[in-house]
Design a protein around this motif. Structure first.
Motif, PDB file in Angstrom:
ATOM      1  N   LEU A  11       0.714  -1.128  -0.015  1.00 29.17           N
ATOM      2  CA  LEU A  11       0.052   0.049   0.018  1.00 29.17           C
ATOM      3  C   LEU A  11       0.926   1.141  -0.052  1.00 29.17           C
ATOM      4  N   THR A  12       1.819   1.230   0.902  1.00 30.11           N
ATOM      5  CA  THR A  12       2.747   2.300   1.058  1.00 30.11           C
ATOM      6  C   THR A  12       3.490   2.763  -0.439  1.00 30.11           C
ATOM      7  N   ASN A  13       3.834   1.622  -1.124  1.00 30.78           N
ATOM      8  CA  ASN A  13       4.380   1.769  -2.242  1.00 30.78           C
ATOM      9  C   ASN A  13       3.437   2.442  -3.544  1.00 30.78           C
ATOM     10  N   ILE A  14       2.135   1.869  -3.379  1.00 27.56           N
ATOM     11  CA  ILE A  14       1.243   2.496  -4.466  1.00 27.56           C
ATOM     12  C   ILE A  14       0.984   3.625  -4.080  1.00 27.56           C
ATOM     13  N   ILE A  15       0.604   4.074  -2.809  1.00 28.96           N
ATOM     14  CA  ILE A  15       0.557   5.562  -2.621  1.00 28.96           C
ATOM     15  C   ILE A  15       1.519   6.452  -2.856  1.00 28.96           C
ATOM     16  N   ALA A  16       2.949   6.117  -2.584  1.00 30.16           N
ATOM     17  CA  ALA A  16       4.385   6.913  -2.852  1.00 30.16           C
ATOM     18  C   ALA A  16       4.591   6.817  -4.586  1.00 30.16           C
ATOM     19  N   SER A  17       3.907   5.977  -5.311  1.00 32.93           N
ATOM     20  CA  SER A  17       3.980   5.778  -6.717  1.00 32.93           C
ATOM     21  C   SER A  17       3.013   6.528  -7.436  1.00 32.93           C
ATOM     22  N   ARG A  18       2.073   6.840  -6.864  1.00 41.17           N
ATOM     23  CA  ARG A  18       0.843   7.497  -7.620  1.00 41.17           C
ATOM     24  C   ARG A  18       1.546   8.869  -8.224  1.00 41.17           C
ATOM     25  N   ARG A  19       0.852   9.065  -9.638  1.00 35.97           N
ATOM     26  CA  ARG A  19       1.461  10.278 -10.126  1.00 35.97           C
ATOM     27  C   ARG A  19       0.130  10.743 -11.043  1.00 35.97           C
ATOM     28  N   ASP A  20       0.376  12.189 -11.193  1.00 40.79           N
ATOM     29  CA  ASP A  20      -0.376  13.094 -12.251  1.00 40.79           C
ATOM     30  C   ASP A  20       0.004  12.853 -13.671  1.00 40.79           C
ATOM     31  N   VAL A  21      -0.695  11.972 -14.419  1.00 44.88           N
ATOM     32  CA  VAL A  21      -0.279  11.716 -15.675  1.00 44.88           C
ATOM     33  C   VAL A  21      -0.725  12.676 -16.585  1.00 44.88           C
ATOM     34  N   ARG A  22       0.088  13.331 -17.825  1.00 44.12           N
ATOM     35  CA  ARG A  22      -0.543  14.167 -18.539  1.00 44.12           C
ATOM     36  C   ARG A  22      -0.040  13.481 -19.917  1.00 44.12           C
ATOM     37  N   GLY A  23      -0.714  14.077 -21.107  1.00 40.97           N
ATOM     38  CA  GLY A  23      -0.775  13.712 -22.372  1.00 40.97           C
ATOM     39  C   GLY A  23       0.545  13.162 -22.938  1.00 40.97           C
ATOM     40  N   ASN A  24       1.442  13.928 -22.734  1.00 42.40           N
ATOM     41  CA  ASN A  24       3.037  13.482 -23.190  1.00 42.40           C
ATOM     42  C   ASN A  24       3.214  12.193 -22.455  1.00 42.40           C
ATOM     43  N   ASN A  25       2.500  11.344 -21.686  1.00 47.35           N
ATOM     44  CA  ASN A  25       2.894  10.185 -21.152  1.00 47.35           C
ATOM     45  C   ASN A  25       2.011   9.189 -21.642  1.00 47.35           C
ATOM     46  N   PHE A  26       0.784   9.328 -22.002  1.00 46.67           N
ATOM     47  CA  PHE A  26      -0.329   8.180 -21.996  1.00 46.67           C
ATOM     48  C   PHE A  26       0.024   7.504 -23.617  1.00 46.67           C
ATOM     49  N   ILE A  27      -0.017   6.173 -23.622  1.00 44.46           N
ATOM     50  CA  ILE A  27       0.156   5.304 -25.016  1.00 44.46           C
ATOM     51  C   ILE A  27      -1.256   4.853 -25.587  1.00 44.46           C
ATOM     52  N   ASN A  28      -1.355   4.553 -26.636  1.00 43.04           N
ATOM     53  CA  ASN A  28      -2.477   4.068 -27.494  1.00 43.04           C
ATOM     54  C   ASN A  28      -2.765   2.624 -26.994  1.00 43.04           C
ATOM     55  N   LYS A  29      -3.303   2.319 -26.028  1.00 40.87           N
ATOM     56  CA  LYS A  29      -3.693   1.220 -25.573  1.00 40.87           C
ATOM     57  C   LYS A  29      -4.970   1.219 -24.600  1.00 40.87           C
ATOM     58  N   LYS A  30      -5.840   0.209 -24.972  1.00 46.72           N
ATOM     59  CA  LYS A  30      -7.064   0.481 -24.604  1.00 46.72           C
ATOM     60  C   LYS A  30      -7.350  -0.434 -22.996  1.00 46.72           C
ATOM     61  N   ILE A  31      -8.184   0.398 -22.218  1.00 47.65           N
ATOM     62  CA  ILE A  31      -8.218  -0.016 -20.789  1.00 47.65           C
ATOM     63  C   ILE A  31      -9.736  -1.018 -20.935  1.00 47.65           C
ATOM     64  N   LEU A 134      -9.593   9.579  -5.019  1.00 48.15           N
ATOM     65  CA  LEU A 134      -8.579   9.284  -4.611  1.00 48.15           C
ATOM     66  C   LEU A 134      -8.368   7.726  -4.384  1.00 48.15           C
ATOM     67  N   ASN A 135      -9.625   6.988  -4.402  1.00 45.66           N
ATOM     68  CA  ASN A 135      -9.517   5.406  -4.491  1.00 45.66           C
ATOM     69  C   ASN A 135      -9.478   5.148  -5.749  1.00 45.66           C
ATOM     70  N   MET A 136     -10.076   5.896  -6.767  1.00 44.06           N
ATOM     71  CA  MET A 136      -9.750   5.546  -8.041  1.00 44.06           C
ATOM     72  C   MET A 136      -8.468   5.729  -8.532  1.00 44.06           C
ATOM     73  N   TRP A 137      -7.847   6.832  -8.182  1.00 39.52           N
ATOM     74  CA  TRP A 137      -6.510   7.075  -8.438  1.00 39.52           C
ATOM     75  C   TRP A 137      -5.550   6.024  -7.954  1.00 39.52           C
ATOM     76  N   LEU A 138      -5.493   5.639  -6.853  1.00 38.52           N
ATOM     77  CA  LEU A 138      -4.738   4.669  -6.369  1.00 38.52           C
ATOM     78  C   LEU A 138      -5.009   3.299  -7.101  1.00 38.52           C
ATOM     79  N   THR A 139      -6.256   2.842  -7.070  1.00 41.68           N
ATOM     80  CA  THR A 139      -6.588   1.625  -7.938  1.00 41.68           C
ATOM     81  C   THR A 139      -6.100   1.573  -9.083  1.00 41.68           C
ATOM     82  N   ALA A 140      -6.193   2.798  -9.896  1.00 43.28           N
ATOM     83  CA  ALA A 140      -5.755   2.775 -11.404  1.00 43.28           C
ATOM     84  C   ALA A 140      -4.135   2.428 -11.264  1.00 43.28           C
ATOM     85  N   ARG A 141      -3.457   3.136 -10.445  1.00 41.34           N
ATOM     86  CA  ARG A 141      -1.760   2.919 -10.239  1.00 41.34           C
ATOM     87  C   ARG A 141      -1.464   1.381  -9.887  1.00 41.34           C
TER      88      ARG A 141
END
Length: 206
Positions: A11-31, A134-141
């Motif tokens: 959990l600590t690693n997930i929290i510490a690794s959360r990032r605000d991702v911008r368009g210069n880092n997204f790739i073309n892959k479907k969720i 925030l739950n969504m953010w951490l789960t996504a990470r």
């Protein structure tokens, strides 16, 4: 259910690794639908004042996404005036509306009834929605999916795009989800020296 040190470390690693991702880092892959549901379901487990569960979500279609991006672009140009003393601002990529796979608009559902715990602090319902985000953010990470929160938007304009009645709902956030090229080892704005990292001692009022 009890947890152990290994769970805490994860959990600590997930929290510490959360990032605000911008368009210069997204790739073309479907969720996948399954992973999107996992992210949304995590929001439902957030704490909410008086068990009101006031969060509501809009999965944004391509037409609305284009309108949001058009509005963002205008707002971003206007915002440059406020940061004219910081040239770095003009070179920042601050959203991933077009590049991300999924956009979600998040709203607070207002209640006409009295809510337990909301008698004197009216905005606790909105805070509950932020907890869900925030739950969504951490789960996504944890799923190795990036999330970006786009905040240079005018709620009134967003409500018009989605035909939302502000008497019943309040716009809280516009989120972009997608797979990434990488997750930075540190927050991007820290790496760019936009501001210094605050330590715990800086955040405790004496």
């Amino acid at each position: 259910m009890k947890f152990n040190k290994k769970d805490l470390k994860t959990l600590t690693n997930i929290i510490a690794s959360r990032r605000d991702v911008r368009g210069n880092n997204f790739i073309n892959k479907k969720i996948s639908s399954k992973k999107l549901n996992t992210i949304l379901e995590s929001a439902l487990h957030a704490p909410s004042v008086g068990y009101s569960q006031p969060w509501r979500f809009i999965i944004v279609d391509e037409e609305k996404r284009s309108l949001v991006y058009k509005h963002f672009s205008k707002s971003y140009e206007k915002s440059k005036e406020k940061f004219k003393d910081r040239p770095l601002y003009n070179n920042l990529k601050l959203e991933g509306i077009k590049e991300s796979n999924i956009n979600i608009a998040v709203y607070y559902k207002k209640s006409s009834n009295n809510i337990l715990g909301q008698t004197y602090m009216k905005r606790t319902g909105e805070y509950s929605v932020v907890c869900a985000i925030l739950n969504m953010w951490l789960t996504a990470r944890a799923l190795n999916i990036g999330m970006g929160w786009v905040s240079i938007l005018k709620p009134k304009k967003i409500n018009k795009i989605f035909d939302i009645n502000k008497k019943d709902y309040k716009f809280i956030a516009y989120l972009c989800f997608g797979y990434t090229k990488e997750f930075y080892d540190e927050p991007e704005l820290k790496k760019l020296n936009w501001d210094k990292e605050k330590k715990l001692k800086d955040c405790i009022l004496n």
